[in-house]
Enzyme design. Structure first.
Site, short mmCIF file in Angstrom:
data_model
loop_
_atom_site.label_atom_id
_atom_site.label_comp_id
_atom_site.label_asym_id
_atom_site.label_seq_id
_atom_site.Cartn_x
_atom_site.Cartn_y
_atom_site.Cartn_z
CG ASN A 395 29.73 106.89 16.58
OD1 ASN A 395 29.45 107.12 15.41
ND2 ASN A 395 30.96 106.81 16.99
CG ASP A 396 28.37 102.50 15.59
OD1 ASP A 396 29.22 103.15 14.98
OD2 ASP A 396 28.63 101.68 16.49
CB VAL A 397 21.89 104.60 16.03
CG1 VAL A 397 22.05 103.24 16.68
CG2 VAL A 397 22.09 105.71 17.03
CB THR A 398 23.77 109.38 14.08
OG1 THR A 398 25.17 109.31 14.40
CG2 THR A 398 22.97 109.42 15.36
CB ALA A 436 30.02 99.21 14.82
#
Lengths: 469, 91
Positions: A395-398, A436
């Site tokens: 999720n957050d890394v994209t 996050a």
């Protein structure tokens, strides 16, 4: 009763030298992939040598106490290391780190109790080192337990903040230093106890406001702390093995913390005091603005067809894959696609999952060929040429907000540019935000299709779909 | 051993600690953290020395817990690191 085998201090120090060399060689080998496993074994041998020869110290006469303690510790250590699931390893590391810090604090406290009342004239450097290990060890112990609780989701992963937190922390720290000064001046155990209580509280307050996504960096920092606490007990006990072993970890752990922070494009100060993911004013507005946006759902059959007839597919694994234990199913899907002539690559973000390297470990477990794994810098230029980016539980890394929204808490973190692919398929359990706690605009991109469900069962459906296509 | 000796060893170990991990690929960050985590379990040496010469009941209790904690740190740390690295062995 002293053992008839008791060695002179010189002989023991010599074995410590051998142990130190093995520890250094071990850490060095741990930092390169082909030699890493042997490095761990070499370090363990060095450690065993230091421990076994310490038993021959002449001052030791209570072997029963040591035997009982190591027996209990071995059972607990073996059981927890063997039984823990791969996904839970990050919090296990936090726990092992915490007990190490706790041990350093206890060693210092016990020495203080033994030496302080007797003479009333403790040497300044000894008392300084005792107080330092008690303080840092306790901070590491309490901080690691909070990190464990956050990763285990006993506590919310979101930052826990309250008004005046930093002022409260500063005041608490000043009080701890004052207790330390009084403990040193009066050699009264009450001040030592107050210092320990204050340090435990400080350790908790230090980690509570830090968001779950930053936990790896925090655990690495606390790892370095525990190393320094152990080294400090070496000053108290005048023991070279402790000084060298502890300091090696303190120094390499500090550098490793900086490297990890750099991989996330975040400074240490930012991690410790930035309250990552705390949804500040701008973040709240950002989250609210996503209400009313629409996303597109896709069936597993349609997604499977899309994959089967693509030329280039990039798989982006994340924590969802780890939780669902979907790595074997993913490998099967990739094999099927390759058989059909689809070019399949894996994009590994440095902090995908809960820890750097988490995804590499999981995919290696499923025998994914190593050359198919690509680091962020190598895969990002590939996305514009990619037909389908298959995001599995990441999720957050994209999140494109990291590139485009300066008000976002993750602004500036390097991300995988999956939105540059022609199509994006996101496997996710629901629309809830990531670790996050930030909404992801990727999901509202017209190119993106959502496939809801547990990662493993979704991937299995894709496998079935590709076979039928 | 004088304080100066201890400080000398400490300073040299700081430099070695920084030097030996200068270039680490991201995929080894976690195993390396876990491996060094096991190494600070060297505090077991301190815990054993304190336990072996603990006089009062309080010291014995403190030292016993310290030995248990440090042993968990060493044993668990090395085993869990090995489990992680085991995953890398096949290509």
């Amino acid at each position: 009763m002293t053992t008839p085998l008791a060695l002179s201090q010189t002989a023991i120090n010599f074995t410590y030298l051998v142990a130190a060399v093995l520890l250094i060689v071990g850490i060095r080998r741990l930092s390169a992939p082909p030699t890493a496993r042997s490095g761990n074994v070499i370090a363990a041998i060095g450690m065993t040598i230091a421990i076994v020869f310490t038993l021959l110290d002449r001052d030791i006469d209570k072997y029963w106490l040591i035997a009982a303690g190591t027996a209990v510790g071995t059972v607990v250590g073996v059981a927890s290391a063997r039984l823990v699931k791969m996904t839970a390893i990050p919090q296990m590391v936090a726990l092992f780190n915490g007990v190490g810090g706790g041990a350093a604090a206890l060693v210092a406290t016990s020495e203080f109790h033994r030496l302080a009342p007797a003479s009333g004239h403790l040497a300044g450097d000894d008392i300084g080192a005792m107080l330092f290990s008690a303080l840092i060890g306790s901070v590491s112990f309490a901080g690691s337990l909070v990190a464990f609780a956050k990763l285990q989701e006993l506590l919310p992963g979101r930052p826990i903040v309250f008004a005046g937190q930093q002022a409260a922390n500063a005041a608490l720290f000043a009080a701890i230093v004052a207790c330390g000064a009084l403990a040193g001046a009066t050699e009264n155990g009450v001040w030592m106890v107050l210092l320990l209580v204050g340090a435990l509280l400080f350790g908790m307050l230090l980690v509570l406001p830090i968001g779950g996504a930053d936990m790896p960096v925090v655990i690495s920092l606390l790892n370095a702390f525990t190393g320094l606490a152990a080294a400090s007990t070496g000053f108290v006990l005048e023991n070279t093995a402790l000084i060298i072993g502890g300091t090696l970890v303190g120094a390499s752990g500090t550098l490793l913390t900086i490297l990890m922070g750099r991989a996330m494009n975040r400074s240490l100060a930012n991690v410790l005091f930035g309250a990552f993911g705390a949804a500040p004013a701008g973040g709240a507005a950002l989250a609210a603005s996503t209400d009313g946006k629409s996303y597109r759902e896709i069936t597993a059959e349609d997604a499977a067809v899309m994959l089967a007839y693509a030329n280039r597919v990039v798989i982006v694994p994340g924590y969802g894959l780890a939780v669902a234990q979907a790595q074997h199913a993913v490998r099967e899907l990739a094999d099927l696609l390759e058989k059909r002539g689809v070019d399949v690559k894996y994009a590994i973000h440095p902090v995908a999952g809960r820890m750097p390297g988490h995804m590499n470990v999981l995919l290696a477990e499923a025998n994914v060929p190593y050359p198919q794994l690509f680091d962020m810098e190598d895969i990002n230029p590939e996305f514009p040429r990619t037909d389908v980016a298959l995001v599995i539980g990441a999720n957050d890394v994209t999140n494109p907000a990291a590139r485009s929204a300066p008000e976002s808490p993750i602004y500036g973190m390097p991300i995988l540019n999956v939105d540059e692919a022609a199509n994006v398929v996101v496997l996710k359990r629901s629309m809830s935000p990531g670790f996050a706690g930030i909404d992801n605009d990727l999901y509202y991109n017209p190119k993106t299709a959502m496939l809801f469900g547990d990662a493993k069962s979704s991937v299995e459906k894709l496998v079935a779909g590709v076979k039928a296509a | 051993m004088s304080l100066l000796n201890s400080i000398t060893i400490f300073v040299l170990a700081v430099f070695i600690g920084f030097e030996i991990i200068s270039k680490v690929p991201a995929m080894l960050h976690t195993p390396l953290m876990s491996g060094t985590n096991a190494i600070h379990g060297i505090v077991l040496v301190g815990a054993m020395l304190v336990a072996g010469s603990a006089d009062s009941t309080l010291e014995q209790v403190l030292a016993f817990i310290a030995v248990v904690f440090a042993t968990v740190n060493v044993v668990g740390g090395f085993l869990v690191t090995d489990r992680m690295l085991e995953m890398f062995k096949r290509r």
